[in-house]
Scaffold this motif. Structure first.
Motif, PDB file in Angstrom:
ATOM      1  N   SER A  22      19.121 -20.252  37.223  1.00 32.62           N
ATOM      2  CA  SER A  22      18.501 -19.625  36.055  1.00 32.62           C
ATOM      3  C   SER A  22      17.467 -18.587  36.483  1.00 32.62           C
ATOM      4  N   GLY A  23      16.695 -18.898  37.532  1.00 29.62           N
ATOM      5  CA  GLY A  23      15.695 -17.957  38.016  1.00 29.62           C
ATOM      6  C   GLY A  23      16.319 -16.670  38.521  1.00 29.62           C
ATOM      7  N   THR A  24      17.437 -16.775  39.198  1.00 35.98           N
ATOM      8  CA  THR A  24      18.136 -15.581  39.679  1.00 35.98           C
ATOM      9  C   THR A  24      18.578 -14.711  38.505  1.00 35.98           C
ATOM     10  N   CYS A  25      19.105 -15.377  37.471  1.00 33.76           N
ATOM     11  CA  CYS A  25      19.519 -14.630  36.271  1.00 33.76           C
ATOM     12  C   CYS A  25      18.318 -13.964  35.611  1.00 33.76           C
ATOM     13  N   PHE A  26      17.197 -14.664  35.558  1.00 36.38           N
ATOM     14  CA  PHE A  26      15.995 -14.084  34.967  1.00 36.38           C
ATOM     15  C   PHE A  26      15.495 -12.902  35.796  1.00 36.38           C
ATOM     16  N   GLY A  27      15.627 -13.003  37.121  1.00 37.34           N
ATOM     17  CA  GLY A  27      15.236 -11.890  37.982  1.00 37.34           C
ATOM     18  C   GLY A  27      16.051 -10.644  37.684  1.00 37.34           C
TER      19      GLY A  27
END
Length: 292
Positions: A161-166
């Motif tokens: 999820s963090g990668t997608c948010f990045g």
């Protein structure tokens, strides 16, 4: 101004994530998002109409692409919250979201001093430490069901999820600031498309959406979560276009402090020793990046 906007976004994201996670624990990620995403879209659309600006196709397209990434990130994030403690999931997601914009900012010519570079490295170490869970993952990984459990674990889903948010942070910066808030409208349309696609895929597989959201309190929390998330999107968008991408994204990624604090009060969640070490390193890393 960038600092105020980004930290305000962090506060709004932190509360929104806590509320969304609380709702998800009573239902499922998709059930929660079917309430959060539409209300967020309405709020962003009204805000864009009031703010003015031209609805140019290019910025809206960048925003839409950002929304696809952000929507996927939301599904993974709420799924992670349903599988792991908030005080682990939120930091892992936020740190992963901070690293990519910093890297992109560097490639675009943003200069980072030694302390910022050291902070990014500490964040990577923190992700590894905070992600460590108790249990017999080694034995589970020996079989296919074990692999599936590992891939669907809280920390790993949080990292995804963090990668997608990045990616979401980077693409919103790329959308430019000459079209008012319309890139955010495009992003919300992308969110809706992702959630709709997930619902369709679940229906085709004959899956179950899980328990319905019932009761004024639970529905109210879901709507408030969507409202705060939409507001945080706007605040981040403004911050990213008033300063460096890396600075805006990293300051916004401080939101786990709010989520963890609320989870500590509401659920008395506790961390293992290695995870507490990871949290301490995360604080040091984000502090170095912020000061730098």
């Amino acid at each position: 101004m960038v600092t105020v906007l980004a930290l305000s976004a962090a506060l709004a994201y932190g509360v929104a994530d806590f509320l969304g996670g609380a709702v998800t624990r009573r239902s499922t990620a998709l059930r929660t998002l079917t309430w959060c995403v539409p209300v967020g879209f309405v709020i962003i659309l009204v805000s864009a109409l009031l703010a003015g600006g031209g609805a140019a196709p290019g910025p809206i397209a960048w925003g839409f692409t950002a929304g696809l990434a952000g929507g996927a990130g939301l599904i993974a994030f709420y799924r992670a919250l349903a599988r792991g403690p908030m005080n682990v999931v939120a930091p892992v997601s936020a740190l992963a979201a901070a690293v990519l914009p910093v890297a992109v900012g560097i490639t675009r010519g943003e200069r980072l001093d030694v302390s910022v570079a050291a902070g990014v490295l500490l964040c990577l170490v923190a992700i590894a430490l905070v992600s460590m869970e108790a249990g017999d993952e080694g034995t589970a990984a020996a079989t296919a069901p074990g692999w599936r459990r590992h891939l669907d674990s809280g920390p790993l889903m949080a990292g995804l999820s963090g990668t997608c948010f990045g990616v979401f942070f980077v693409l919103l910066k790329t959308a430019g600031d000459g079209s008012g808030l319309w890139p955010i409208v495009g992003a919300r349309v992308g969110n809706v498309v992702i959630v709709a696609a997930a619902l369709l895929a679940l229906a085709l597989r004959g899956g179950d959406l899980g328990p319905r959201l019932s009761g004024r309190t639970l529905i109210g929390l879901a709507l408030l979560s969507g409202t705060l998330d939409a507001g945080a999107n706007v605040l981040y968008f403004l911050a990213a276009h008033k300063g460096m991408l890396s600075l805006a994204a990293v300051l916004t990624s401080l939101y786990p402090a709010v989520t963890v604090l609320l989870a500590r009060v509401a659920y008395t969640e506790r961390l293992r020793a290695v995870q507490r070490l990871g949290m301490a390193i995360a604080v040091a890393g984000v502090a170095l990046v912020t000061v730098g």
